[in-house]
Scaffold this motif. Structure first.
Motif, PDB file in Angstrom:
ATOM      1  N   MET A  62     -33.717 -20.467  -0.312  1.00 58.36           N
ATOM      2  CA  MET A  62     -33.472 -21.827   0.165  1.00 58.36           C
ATOM      3  C   MET A  62     -34.384 -22.782  -0.597  1.00 58.36           C
ATOM      4  SD  MET A  62     -31.230 -21.451   2.697  1.00 58.36           S
ATOM      5  CE  MET A  62     -31.382 -22.847   3.842  1.00 58.36           C
ATOM      6  N   ILE A  63     -33.851 -23.952  -0.962  1.00 63.17           N
ATOM      7  CA  ILE A  63     -34.647 -24.949  -1.677  1.00 63.17           C
ATOM      8  C   ILE A  63     -34.332 -26.336  -1.115  1.00 63.17           C
ATOM      9  CG2 ILE A  63     -34.704 -23.563  -3.788  1.00 63.17           C
ATOM     10  CD1 ILE A  63     -32.644 -25.530  -4.953  1.00 63.17           C
ATOM     11  N   PRO A  64     -35.211 -27.309  -1.342  1.00 61.64           N
ATOM     12  CA  PRO A  64     -34.900 -28.680  -0.939  1.00 61.64           C
ATOM     13  C   PRO A  64     -33.680 -29.187  -1.696  1.00 61.64           C
ATOM     14  CG  PRO A  64     -37.247 -28.450  -1.392  1.00 61.64           C
ATOM     15  CD  PRO A  64     -36.581 -27.197  -1.876  1.00 61.64           C
ATOM     16  N   PRO A  65     -32.804 -29.936  -1.053  1.00 55.94           N
ATOM     17  CA  PRO A  65     -31.592 -30.417  -1.728  1.00 55.94           C
ATOM     18  C   PRO A  65     -31.898 -31.401  -2.843  1.00 55.94           C
ATOM     19  CG  PRO A  65     -31.839 -31.469   0.399  1.00 55.94           C
ATOM     20  CD  PRO A  65     -32.881 -30.406   0.332  1.00 55.94           C
ATOM     21  N   MET A  66     -31.082 -31.374  -3.876  1.00 55.50           N
ATOM     22  CA  MET A  66     -31.099 -32.331  -4.988  1.00 55.50           C
ATOM     23  C   MET A  66     -32.266 -32.176  -5.944  1.00 55.50           C
ATOM     24  SD  MET A  66     -29.602 -35.878  -3.366  1.00 55.50           S
ATOM     25  CE  MET A  66     -29.550 -36.637  -4.992  1.00 55.50           C
ATOM     26  N   VAL A  67     -33.099 -31.149  -5.783  1.00 54.59           N
ATOM     27  CA  VAL A  67     -34.204 -30.998  -6.728  1.00 54.59           C
ATOM     28  C   VAL A  67     -33.680 -30.602  -8.111  1.00 54.59           C
ATOM     29  CG1 VAL A  67     -35.953 -30.478  -4.980  1.00 54.59           C
ATOM     30  CG2 VAL A  67     -34.619 -28.613  -5.960  1.00 54.59           C
ATOM     31  N   ILE A  68     -32.699 -29.702  -8.156  1.00 58.89           N
ATOM     32  CA  ILE A  68     -32.129 -29.328  -9.449  1.00 58.89           C
ATOM     33  C   ILE A  68     -31.250 -30.452  -9.975  1.00 58.89           C
ATOM     34  CG2 ILE A  68     -30.777 -27.605 -10.701  1.00 58.89           C
ATOM     35  CD1 ILE A  68     -31.488 -25.586  -8.591  1.00 58.89           C
ATOM     36  N   GLN A  69     -30.582 -31.146  -9.077  1.00 58.94           N
ATOM     37  CA  GLN A  69     -29.728 -32.256  -9.507  1.00 58.94           C
ATOM     38  C   GLN A  69     -30.549 -33.349 -10.182  1.00 58.94           C
ATOM     39  OE1 GLN A  69     -26.603 -33.705  -6.856  1.00 58.94           O
ATOM     40  NE2 GLN A  69     -27.163 -35.805  -7.398  1.00 58.94           N
ATOM     41  N   VAL A  70     -31.715 -33.666  -9.628  1.00 52.88           N
ATOM     42  CA  VAL A  70     -32.583 -34.678 -10.246  1.00 52.88           C
ATOM     43  C   VAL A  70     -32.986 -34.240 -11.651  1.00 52.88           C
ATOM     44  CG1 VAL A  70     -34.862 -35.765 -10.143  1.00 52.88           C
ATOM     45  CG2 VAL A  70     -33.449 -35.650  -8.087  1.00 52.88           C
ATOM     46  N   LEU A  71     -33.314 -32.956 -11.815  1.00 46.26           N
ATOM     47  CA  LEU A  71     -33.690 -32.447 -13.141  1.00 46.26           C
ATOM     48  C   LEU A  71     -32.507 -32.497 -14.099  1.00 46.26           C
ATOM     49  CD1 LEU A  71     -35.889 -29.364 -12.126  1.00 46.26           C
ATOM     50  CD2 LEU A  71     -36.615 -31.702 -12.634  1.00 46.26           C
ATOM     51  N   ALA A  72     -31.304 -32.193 -13.590  1.00 42.86           N
ATOM     52  CA  ALA A  72     -30.105 -32.267 -14.431  1.00 42.86           C
ATOM     53  C   ALA A  72     -29.806 -33.707 -14.821  1.00 42.86           C
ATOM     54  CB  ALA A  72     -28.912 -31.648 -13.706  1.00 42.86           C
ATOM     55  N   GLU A  73     -29.957 -34.624 -13.873  1.00 38.59           N
ATOM     56  CA  GLU A  73     -29.731 -36.042 -14.164  1.00 38.59           C
ATOM     57  C   GLU A  73     -30.706 -36.540 -15.218  1.00 38.59           C
ATOM     58  OE1 GLU A  73     -30.040 -37.958 -10.424  1.00 38.59           O
ATOM     59  OE2 GLU A  73     -28.018 -37.428  -9.768  1.00 38.59           O
ATOM     60  N   ASN A  74     -31.978 -36.116 -15.110  1.00 41.50           N
ATOM     61  CA  ASN A  74     -32.966 -36.508 -16.107  1.00 41.50           C
ATOM     62  C   ASN A  74     -32.629 -35.929 -17.479  1.00 41.50           C
ATOM     63  OD1 ASN A  74     -34.418 -38.017 -14.334  1.00 41.50           O
ATOM     64  ND2 ASN A  74     -36.147 -36.631 -14.162  1.00 41.50           N
ATOM     65  N   ALA A  75     -32.107 -34.689 -17.489  1.00 43.99           N
ATOM     66  CA  ALA A  75     -31.732 -34.074 -18.761  1.00 43.99           C
ATOM     67  C   ALA A  75     -30.647 -34.883 -19.449  1.00 43.99           C
ATOM     68  CB  ALA A  75     -31.268 -32.638 -18.524  1.00 43.99           C
ATOM     69  N   VAL A  76     -29.700 -35.397 -18.666  1.00 40.12           N
ATOM     70  CA  VAL A  76     -28.635 -36.217 -19.235  1.00 40.12           C
ATOM     71  C   VAL A  76     -29.171 -37.579 -19.653  1.00 40.12           C
ATOM     72  CG1 VAL A  76     -26.445 -37.389 -18.768  1.00 40.12           C
ATOM     73  CG2 VAL A  76     -26.813 -35.046 -17.943  1.00 40.12           C
ATOM     74  N   LYS A  77     -29.871 -38.230 -18.734  1.00 43.53           N
ATOM     75  CA  LYS A  77     -30.288 -39.615 -18.967  1.00 43.53           C
ATOM     76  C   LYS A  77     -31.355 -39.739 -20.051  1.00 43.53           C
ATOM     77  CE  LYS A  77     -32.140 -43.676 -16.598  1.00 43.53           C
ATOM     78  NZ  LYS A  77     -32.613 -44.240 -15.308  1.00 43.53           N
ATOM     79  N   HIS A  78     -32.376 -38.884 -19.985  1.00 45.72           N
ATOM     80  CA  HIS A  78     -33.503 -39.010 -20.916  1.00 45.72           C
ATOM     81  C   HIS A  78     -33.380 -38.120 -22.143  1.00 45.72           C
ATOM     82  CE1 HIS A  78     -35.664 -41.488 -18.042  1.00 45.72           C
ATOM     83  NE2 HIS A  78     -35.476 -40.586 -17.108  1.00 45.72           N
ATOM     84  N   GLY A  79     -32.448 -37.166 -22.108  1.00 46.91           N
ATOM     85  CA  GLY A  79     -32.318 -36.270 -23.249  1.00 46.91           C
ATOM     86  C   GLY A  79     -31.011 -36.422 -23.993  1.00 46.91           C
ATOM     87  N   ILE A  80     -29.902 -36.125 -23.307  1.00 50.61           N
ATOM     88  CA  ILE A  80     -28.597 -36.088 -23.974  1.00 50.61           C
ATOM     89  C   ILE A  80     -28.071 -37.486 -24.295  1.00 50.61           C
ATOM     90  CG2 ILE A  80     -26.241 -35.238 -23.802  1.00 50.61           C
ATOM     91  CD1 ILE A  80     -28.456 -33.082 -23.959  1.00 50.61           C
ATOM     92  N   GLU A  81     -28.254 -38.417 -23.386  1.00 53.57           N
ATOM     93  CA  GLU A  81     -27.679 -39.756 -23.550  1.00 53.57           C
ATOM     94  C   GLU A  81     -28.160 -40.436 -24.825  1.00 53.57           C
ATOM     95  OE1 GLU A  81     -28.421 -43.616 -20.987  1.00 53.57           O
ATOM     96  OE2 GLU A  81     -26.949 -42.320 -19.994  1.00 53.57           O
ATOM     97  N   ASN A  82     -29.407 -40.174 -25.207  1.00 54.32           N
ATOM     98  CA  ASN A  82     -29.974 -40.833 -26.389  1.00 54.32           C
ATOM     99  C   ASN A  82     -29.896 -39.970 -27.651  1.00 54.32           C
ATOM    100  OD1 ASN A  82     -30.784 -43.145 -24.886  1.00 54.32           O
ATOM    101  ND2 ASN A  82     -32.550 -41.992 -24.105  1.00 54.32           N
ATOM    102  N   LYS A  83     -29.191 -38.850 -27.545  1.00 52.90           N
ATOM    103  CA  LYS A  83     -29.068 -37.963 -28.705  1.00 52.90           C
ATOM    104  C   LYS A  83     -28.076 -38.560 -29.687  1.00 52.90           C
ATOM    105  CE  LYS A  83     -28.185 -33.065 -29.718  1.00 52.90           C
ATOM    106  NZ  LYS A  83     -29.499 -32.806 -30.352  1.00 52.90           N
ATOM    107  N   ALA A  84     -28.518 -38.844 -30.900  1.00 51.52           N
ATOM    108  CA  ALA A  84     -27.690 -39.556 -31.875  1.00 51.52           C
ATOM    109  C   ALA A  84     -26.644 -38.657 -32.524  1.00 51.52           C
ATOM    110  CB  ALA A  84     -28.578 -40.194 -32.944  1.00 51.52           C
ATOM    111  N   ASP A  85     -26.989 -37.403 -32.763  1.00 55.70           N
ATOM    112  CA  ASP A  85     -26.042 -36.525 -33.446  1.00 55.70           C
ATOM    113  C   ASP A  85     -26.111 -35.120 -32.844  1.00 55.70           C
ATOM    114  OD1 ASP A  85     -28.539 -35.871 -34.254  1.00 55.70           O
ATOM    115  OD2 ASP A  85     -28.146 -35.959 -36.400  1.00 55.70           O
ATOM    116  N   GLY A  86     -25.084 -34.345 -33.119  1.00 54.85           N
ATOM    117  CA  GLY A  86     -25.043 -32.973 -32.630  1.00 54.85           C
ATOM    118  C   GLY A  86     -24.546 -32.894 -31.196  1.00 54.85           C
ATOM    119  N   ILE A  87     -24.295 -31.689 -30.749  1.00 57.65           N
ATOM    120  CA  ILE A  87     -23.787 -31.448 -29.402  1.00 57.65           C
ATOM    121  C   ILE A  87     -24.951 -31.315 -28.421  1.00 57.65           C
ATOM    122  CG2 ILE A  87     -22.510 -29.822 -27.947  1.00 57.65           C
ATOM    123  CD1 ILE A  87     -20.842 -29.114 -30.391  1.00 57.65           C
TER     124      ILE A  87
END
Length: 251
Positions: free
Chosen positions: A136-161
């Protein structure tokens, strides 16, 4: 004192000891009250941040679904299903759920990432490498990390997958939940700043520690990938038993 046959010389040390116990109890009570208040304040700040971000995310999602309705009705149906499940999970959290099964949290994260894939298409890959789900884990803890991965990592990626990997690993003393991306990274010192850009991470840390005695470790560097690892002690002690696991990188 005379009636009970007690020595008057004991009055002062007994009184001092009594005051020490009273002061210690009052101090511990105040510390716990302050801790509770900080959790409440942190949760309130997270809710405000979510309310600021959500309209932008909702607009993009609904706009994507609108386009799919004309071009790919079956994909639109799938998107609507993911969107409704994503919203339901968020509403459950706002109602004050403290802990949920890990597989339920992963299911919620999958709904969120599927919605993001509507925007990125083939430029976003998601991988799940799951070793266990029976905690059992607190809700949305992994979701917050996934959202950060998209927002701060993938969203600003200029090239590549862009690629996000979510894995769980069970070790002798700790269970690990890892969210990893191959995005652009960020300055790790930014997390310690007292602003609203990283309220989600601070809230995740507080809830993990409070409910599980767990820790969140994040490694990132500008221009490189980011790894966020949750370490949950199986003996409820705050320790990380295998740091080499944390350093597995996305290829």
């Amino acid at each position: 004192m005379h009636f009970f046959g007690m020595d008057y010389n004991l009055i002062y040390p007994v009184t001092i000891v009594s005051f020490i116990f009273m002061f210690s109890f009052a101090y511990m009570w105040q510390v716990e009250q302050n801790r509770e208040q900080q959790i409440i304040i942190s949760n309130d700040r997270l809710f405000r941040l979510q309310n600021q971000i959500r309209p932008h995310f909702l607009y993009n999602t609904l706009n994507s679904i609108y386009m799919l309705c004309e071009n790919d009705p079956k994909a639109a149906q799938s998107a609507i299903s993911n969107f409704s499940e994503y919203m339901r999970a968020n509403l459950d959290y706002l109602e004050g759920v403290s802990l949920i099964p890990l597989d339920k949290e992963l299911e919620n994260v999958e709904h969120y990432l599927e919605l993001e894939k509507m925007r990125y298409g083939d430029n976003l890959e998601i991988e799940y490498d799951i070793d266990f789900v029976d905690i059992m884990i607190p809700p949305m803890v992994i979701q917050v990390l996934a959202e950060n991965a998209v927002k701060h990592g993938i969203e600003n990626k200029a090239d590549g997958i862009g690629r996000i990997v979510i894995r769980t690993r069970r070790m002798a003393k700790s269970d690990f939940i890892i969210v990893e991306d191959n995005g652009v990274g960020f300055d790790i010192n930014e997390i310690n700043r007292d602003d609203e850009s990283h309220i989600g991470i601070k809230n995740v840390r507080e809830r993990l520690n409070r409910f599980l005695g767990a820790t969140l470790i994040i490694e990132s560097e500008i221009g490189k990938s980011t790894v966020a690892a949750i370490s949950i002690p199986r003996n409820q002690k705050d320790s990380v038993s295998n740091k080499t696991l944390f350093h597995q990188k996305t290829h």
